[in-house]
Design a protein around this motif. Structure first.
Motif, short mmCIF file in Angstrom:
data_model
loop_
_atom_site.label_atom_id
_atom_site.label_comp_id
_atom_site.label_asym_id
_atom_site.label_seq_id
_atom_site.Cartn_x
_atom_site.Cartn_y
_atom_site.Cartn_z
N TRP A 17 -22.47 -7.24 9.87
CA TRP A 17 -21.59 -6.95 8.74
C TRP A 17 -20.38 -6.13 9.20
O TRP A 17 -19.28 -6.29 8.64
N LEU A 18 -20.58 -5.28 10.19
CA LEU A 18 -19.44 -4.54 10.73
C LEU A 18 -18.44 -5.49 11.38
O LEU A 18 -17.22 -5.39 11.17
N LYS A 19 -18.94 -6.45 12.18
CA LYS A 19 -18.06 -7.42 12.83
C LYS A 19 -17.35 -8.30 11.80
O LYS A 19 -16.15 -8.60 11.93
N LEU A 20 -18.11 -8.75 10.79
CA LEU A 20 -17.50 -9.59 9.77
C LEU A 20 -16.40 -8.83 9.04
O LEU A 20 -15.31 -9.37 8.80
N THR A 21 -16.66 -7.58 8.69
CA THR A 21 -15.64 -6.76 8.03
C THR A 21 -14.44 -6.56 8.93
O THR A 21 -13.28 -6.62 8.49
N ALA A 22 -14.70 -6.33 10.23
CA ALA A 22 -13.61 -6.05 11.17
C ALA A 22 -12.69 -7.25 11.35
O ALA A 22 -11.52 -7.07 11.70
N LEU A 23 -13.18 -8.46 11.12
CA LEU A 23 -12.33 -9.64 11.23
C LEU A 23 -11.84 -10.13 9.87
O LEU A 23 -10.72 -10.63 9.75
N GLY A 27 -7.98 -10.25 8.55
CA GLY A 27 -7.61 -11.63 8.33
C GLY A 27 -7.01 -11.86 6.95
O GLY A 27 -6.01 -12.59 6.80
N LEU A 28 -7.58 -11.24 5.94
CA LEU A 28 -7.05 -11.38 4.58
C LEU A 28 -5.64 -10.80 4.49
O LEU A 28 -4.74 -11.40 3.89
N PHE A 29 -5.44 -9.61 5.08
CA PHE A 29 -4.11 -9.01 5.05
C PHE A 29 -3.10 -9.87 5.81
O PHE A 29 -1.94 -10.00 5.39
N LEU A 30 -3.52 -10.47 6.92
CA LEU A 30 -2.61 -11.31 7.70
C LEU A 30 -2.24 -12.58 6.95
O LEU A 30 -1.09 -13.02 6.98
N LEU A 178 -24.55 -17.45 7.39
CA LEU A 178 -23.73 -16.28 7.71
C LEU A 178 -22.87 -16.54 8.94
O LEU A 178 -21.69 -16.15 8.98
N ILE A 179 -23.46 -17.18 9.95
CA ILE A 179 -22.68 -17.48 11.16
C ILE A 179 -21.58 -18.48 10.85
O ILE A 179 -20.46 -18.38 11.37
N GLY A 180 -21.90 -19.46 9.99
CA GLY A 180 -20.87 -20.43 9.61
C GLY A 180 -19.68 -19.75 8.94
O GLY A 180 -18.52 -20.09 9.21
N ALA A 181 -19.97 -18.77 8.07
CA ALA A 181 -18.88 -18.02 7.44
C ALA A 181 -18.09 -17.22 8.46
O ALA A 181 -16.85 -17.14 8.40
N GLY A 233 -14.77 -3.71 15.68
CA GLY A 233 -15.65 -4.86 15.53
C GLY A 233 -15.97 -5.52 16.86
O GLY A 233 -17.09 -5.98 17.09
N ALA A 234 -14.99 -5.55 17.77
CA ALA A 234 -15.24 -6.13 19.10
C ALA A 234 -16.28 -5.32 19.85
O ALA A 234 -17.20 -5.88 20.46
N PHE A 235 -16.16 -4.00 19.81
CA PHE A 235 -17.15 -3.17 20.50
C PHE A 235 -18.52 -3.28 19.84
O PHE A 235 -19.55 -3.21 20.52
N ALA A 236 -18.55 -3.47 18.53
CA ALA A 236 -19.83 -3.69 17.86
C ALA A 236 -20.48 -4.97 18.36
O ALA A 236 -21.69 -5.05 18.55
N ALA A 237 -19.66 -6.01 18.58
CA ALA A 237 -20.20 -7.27 19.11
C ALA A 237 -20.77 -7.07 20.51
O ALA A 237 -21.86 -7.57 20.83
N PHE A 238 -20.04 -6.34 21.34
CA PHE A 238 -20.53 -6.09 22.70
C PHE A 238 -21.87 -5.36 22.67
O PHE A 238 -22.84 -5.74 23.34
#
Length: 403
Positions: A17-23, A27-30, A178-181, A233-238
């Protein structure tokens, strides 16, 4: 390490959820910033161009392919000639840009296609093979990631925390959704990166788009905060992947390698599980992350995928067949990975086959496993039909049969 496998499961759930939020939030703002910029969707159908004047530093030697004459200011060496801040008009064709050269492109200039120079021992050939055989490379990567996922240790061990089969199946379906999203987001960043950070295609740093886009499109403190969120989010993924893999490998080492299974030996197994990959990372530090992931998935798809599929669905599988298939499929993929990392054979058809081995190594694993099992029919373990029945019968019916 302190909480065990169940603890790591909760950690990975939180970090998802942290990674999803981080992207998702950046992404929404962009996307909103892109809409406010006029939403030039037609730009995706046209060649990539520089929206404003941009200075690009080329760290490694590249070959730029230009379809039309292009005026560019050069500080460095182009086609063997030194330039010191002079404007050069490059004719259509391929031009060699030496490492360390700075190119200044005017706003509206078309972004030239880049291929790595011959001095690079690994990524140039890989990039050239991908460009020459894009369909083979794409399907090779897709097959490796699709089939390799089921063999990843930190994925398989998640089922140890499921109380029963129904929960495991529900979890699997939910996680696939969830992964698909989650994977809807990379194409968004890729498309926006093509518009707002096209020079990354020249420098080979396309994966940096997620960090650069907030600053390019929004700027100011807001862009900095969104960029920081993406980095977090990247560091959370690592950490999520590394912690799960460490626990899984440490458990195997403790159970099957070390003489004792106590907490002290588990901690020793954890140290070993971290030390070996650390040393390996020093040796292959120049391998791009995306390529390294694809190669690792190819080995997993060629070894564990045949074992799991046949072990669950084919009652004639024998231990010799399973071992032979894993060695043949996984071993051939591993050798292909080693050859790719060593830069052999360099280019051409053979390099493409080694760079994306899943299309042939997965069938090798399945075929070897089947043929050796058929050649050793007397080695089928006793009670195999009963075990497979337990696998496939509904939990309620299986309980009644056991009674």
């Amino acid at each position: 390490a302190a909480g065990g496998m169940r603890s790591i499961t909760f950690v990975q759930a939180f970090q998802y959820w942290l990674k999803l939020t981080a992207l998702l939030v950046p992404g929404l703002f962009l996307v909103l910033a892109w809409q406010s910029d006029g939403a030039p969707s037609h730009a995706f159908d046209e060649p990539a161009t520089f929206r404003e004047q941009r200075v690009v530093r080329v760290d490694d030697t590249v070959d730029l392919r230009i379809t039309a004459p292009l005026a560019v200011t050069v500080n460095g060496t182009v086609d063997g000639r030194e330039h010191d801040g002079t404007e050069v008009r490059l004719p259509a064709g391929t031009h060699r840009i030496d490492g360390g050269t700075r190119l200044t492109f005017a706003g509206g200039s078309e972004v030239p296609a880049a291929g790595r120079g011959a001095d690079d021992a690994l990524s140039p050939s890989r990039a050239e093979s991908r460009e020459e055989r894009p369909l083979y490379a794409t399907y090779g990567l897709i097959l490796a990631t699709f089939l390799g996922t089921m063999g990843l240790p930190h994925v398989v061990v998640r089922y140890y925390t499921s109380p029963h089969g129904v929960a495991a199946r529900r979890t699997t379906v939910a996680v696939l959704g969830l992964i698909g999203a989650f994977y809807l987001l990379p194409p968004v960043y890729g498309a926006l990166g093509r518009l707002y950070a096209p020079e990354l295609a020249l420098t080979g740093d396309a994966d940096a788009a997620v960090l650069l886009l907030p600053g390019r499109m929004l700027g100011g403190v807001g862009g900095d905060l969104l960029g920081a969120l993406v980095a977090g989010g990247a560091f959370a993924a690592f950490l999520s992947t590394a912690s799960g893999l460490t626990m899984a490998v440490a458990g195997v080492i403790t159970q099957d390698v070390l003489p004792s299974r106590g907490v002290r030996h588990f901690r020793l197994g954890t140290v070993l599980a971290m030390a070996v990959p650390l040393m390996a990372s020093i040796l292959v530090g120049g391998l791009p992350v995306a390529d390294a992931v694809g190669l690792a998935f190819a080995v997993s798809a060629s070894s564990f995928c045949p074992l799991l599929v046949l072990g669950i669905w084919w009652r004639r599988l024998t231990p010799p067949g399973a071992a032979a298939g894993m060695l043949a499929g996984g071993g051939s993929a591993f050798l292909a990975v080693a050859a790719t990392m060593a830069g052999y054979p360099g280019q051409g058809v053979w390099y493409a086959l080694l760079a994306w081995p899943a299309l042939w190594s997965v069938p090798v694993g399945f075929l070897t496993m089947i043929l050796v099992s058929l050649a050793t029919p007397g080695r089928v373990p006793a009670g195999t039909p009963a075990v497979l029945a337990r696998f496939h019968l509904p939990e309620e019916l299986r309980t009644e049969v056991s009674k």
